[in-house]
Design a protein around this motif. Sequence first.
Motif, short mmCIF file in Angstrom:
data_model
loop_
_atom_site.label_atom_id
_atom_site.label_comp_id
_atom_site.label_asym_id
_atom_site.label_seq_id
_atom_site.Cartn_x
_atom_site.Cartn_y
_atom_site.Cartn_z
N ALA A 22 0.84 -1.20 0.00
CA ALA A 22 0.00 0.00 0.00
C ALA A 22 0.87 1.25 0.00
O ALA A 22 0.59 2.23 -0.70
N TYR A 23 1.95 1.20 0.79
CA TYR A 23 2.87 2.34 0.85
C TYR A 23 3.50 2.61 -0.51
O TYR A 23 3.55 3.76 -0.99
N LEU A 24 3.97 1.57 -1.15
CA LEU A 24 4.61 1.73 -2.47
C LEU A 24 3.61 2.23 -3.50
O LEU A 24 3.94 3.07 -4.35
N TYR A 25 2.37 1.72 -3.42
CA TYR A 25 1.36 2.13 -4.38
C TYR A 25 0.99 3.61 -4.21
O TYR A 25 0.93 4.36 -5.19
N MET A 26 0.73 4.02 -2.96
CA MET A 26 0.30 5.39 -2.70
C MET A 26 1.43 6.40 -2.89
O MET A 26 1.17 7.58 -3.08
N ASN A 27 2.68 5.94 -2.84
CA ASN A 27 3.81 6.86 -3.00
C ASN A 27 4.43 6.82 -4.39
O ASN A 27 5.43 7.49 -4.63
N ARG A 28 3.83 6.04 -5.28
CA ARG A 28 4.44 5.83 -6.59
C ARG A 28 4.50 7.12 -7.42
O ARG A 28 5.33 7.23 -8.34
N ARG A 29 3.64 8.11 -7.12
CA ARG A 29 3.55 9.30 -7.96
C ARG A 29 4.13 10.54 -7.29
O ARG A 29 4.00 11.64 -7.81
N TYR A 30 4.75 10.36 -6.13
CA TYR A 30 5.17 11.53 -5.36
C TYR A 30 6.39 12.26 -5.93
O TYR A 30 6.83 13.25 -5.36
N LYS A 31 6.93 11.75 -7.03
CA LYS A 31 8.00 12.48 -7.72
C LYS A 31 7.52 13.02 -9.06
O LYS A 31 8.33 13.46 -9.89
N TYR A 32 6.20 13.00 -9.25
CA TYR A 32 5.62 13.42 -10.53
C TYR A 32 6.07 14.83 -10.91
O TYR A 32 6.53 15.07 -12.03
N TRP A 33 5.92 15.77 -9.97
CA TRP A 33 6.24 17.16 -10.30
C TRP A 33 7.75 17.38 -10.39
O TRP A 33 8.22 18.16 -11.23
N MET A 39 8.67 22.69 -8.62
CA MET A 39 8.91 22.61 -7.18
C MET A 39 7.66 22.06 -6.47
O MET A 39 6.52 22.37 -6.85
N GLN A 40 7.90 21.26 -5.42
CA GLN A 40 6.80 20.70 -4.65
C GLN A 40 7.21 20.57 -3.18
O GLN A 40 8.36 20.23 -2.89
N PRO A 41 6.31 20.83 -2.24
CA PRO A 41 6.61 20.53 -0.83
C PRO A 41 6.62 19.02 -0.66
O PRO A 41 5.95 18.29 -1.39
N LEU A 74 7.60 31.77 -6.95
CA LEU A 74 7.45 30.83 -8.05
C LEU A 74 6.14 31.09 -8.81
O LEU A 74 5.15 31.51 -8.21
N PRO A 75 6.12 30.81 -10.11
CA PRO A 75 4.87 31.01 -10.87
C PRO A 75 3.82 29.96 -10.54
O PRO A 75 2.62 30.20 -10.67
N TYR A 76 4.27 28.78 -10.11
CA TYR A 76 3.36 27.68 -9.76
C TYR A 76 4.14 26.65 -8.97
O TYR A 76 5.38 26.61 -8.99
N ILE A 77 3.42 25.82 -8.24
CA ILE A 77 4.04 24.69 -7.54
C ILE A 77 3.15 23.47 -7.73
O ILE A 77 1.95 23.59 -8.02
#
Length: 511
Positions: A22-33, A39-41, A74-77
């Motif tokens: 579940a951890y791997l699945y829910m975190n799979r996209r956290y480097k998308y930006w 930039m992303q928090p 920043l113009p967007y995050i």
Amino acid sequence: MLLTKYWSIDLLLGFGGLVLLAYLYMNRRYKYWKKLGVMQPDPTPFIGNYGDCLRMKKSGGEWLQDLYNWGAGLPYIGFYVFDQPFLLVRDPDLVKTILVKDFNYFQDRFVQTSPEDRLGDANLFLIKNPAWKYLRSKITPIYTSGRLKKMFELMIEVADDLDTHMASLPWEGDSITIELKELCAKYTTDLIATTAFGLKVNSLNNPDAEFRRRGRDIFNFTFFRNIEVSSMFFAPHLAKPLKFKFFSPDNSNFLRTAVWDTLNERERSGIKRGDLIDLLLELRKTQTPGPEKELFDFDGDNVVAQAAVFFTAGYETSGTTLSFTLYELAVNKDVQIKARAEILNALKATNGVITYDMVSELAYLDMIVSETLRKYPPLPVLDRVAAQDYKVPNSKLVLKKGTPIYISVFGSHYDPQYFPSPLKYDPERFSAENKKARTSGVYLPFGDGPHACIGLRLGLLQVKLGLIELLQKFEFSPCAETLIPMRLNPKAFITASDGGIFLKVRKISAK
């Protein structure tokens, strides 16, 4: 087959494996930006950046304001709600581009209710294109200058009811402590009922008025209601399986009865009032079979949905704006004195009669209401969704179709770059000279572009009329129960005070 000799250890290992998956699945996209150079928090596992809002530590508006401030310069995050990537736009030029210039790429709001909630799904605020464009074109004529002037005559009757209500209160000499949030909601409920439904519900002088009771229930932000509304805005994919609705079944049935009783009576009597009910009746009668009717049929719940959203959006936004204005005038007595002087001078010129033109010409009062809407925009968040892939101007970033786009109204309204000393209540920000000098795309209490609030002129008229009626006769001051500084309700998605707005009210002479 067991992994060890002990079933308890096997069970623990199995559970741990599921958690890891579940951890791997829910975190799979956290480097998308990050992969796109945005930039992303840092997101929190499973919930992304949604924690403060999910735990109701902050309202949705305040939470997005924090993200806006995090991205200063920043113009967007990028940010995440659970595992879904969102883009928060900060740059005013890009805000204007998305809302106005390139509107065709961002025609729909991201917010969505359950398809089973037709009153929520089919109203002008939530409905999607191409039905939205057709519906908007048909509803827009309700707020022409000619119709507003006719409505104003009905509004004056409600202002008289407000005067009667104030006189009936249990005064202690010439003063009293009043909870203004509920008083203003009653006043605007009566205004919307008469201008949209053609009904005199008189909730000001009838504590059991059902319109007021239903309106109060719709915006009663309990724990579950907060989850329901926040999910519609930030996780709409949950709306269908969890059957989240904009209107509860009881409130939906009440609105259906109220609208159809009024439509049928108006049709039977032939009376014309030039209000929303007349317009809906005309659209229902004149719509002929064909592509337009297939796109959006003016019948059944489709008709009720328009009246329902005009009622809820119309009374709540105007009521909160009026109560917040009275609060700020009580705290800023110099502004109140100047506003009263302008009102009394205008009334002297009209022999005490409040006219439509007079309301429109009160320049300082307009500045006051504009400043209230800066500090307390009714909807502190604007949302859009990309209808197709979109290359952000002056960058290499390409937003994929379906990407949610958010704009923090709180963020720009409290940005000292655009509004110096943003916590200060200063109507002079909205003088003609200062408005002309301000950066475009940073003041958005009604949104902007084709999706801008359709009822903004009526809303402003309601608030100004209430202020004129009250300020000419009463002085407002803080009392022991007054929240200073103001605290917003963390459970409410719209801008609302945390508790009531209590003020001391004192009668003043006409002189």
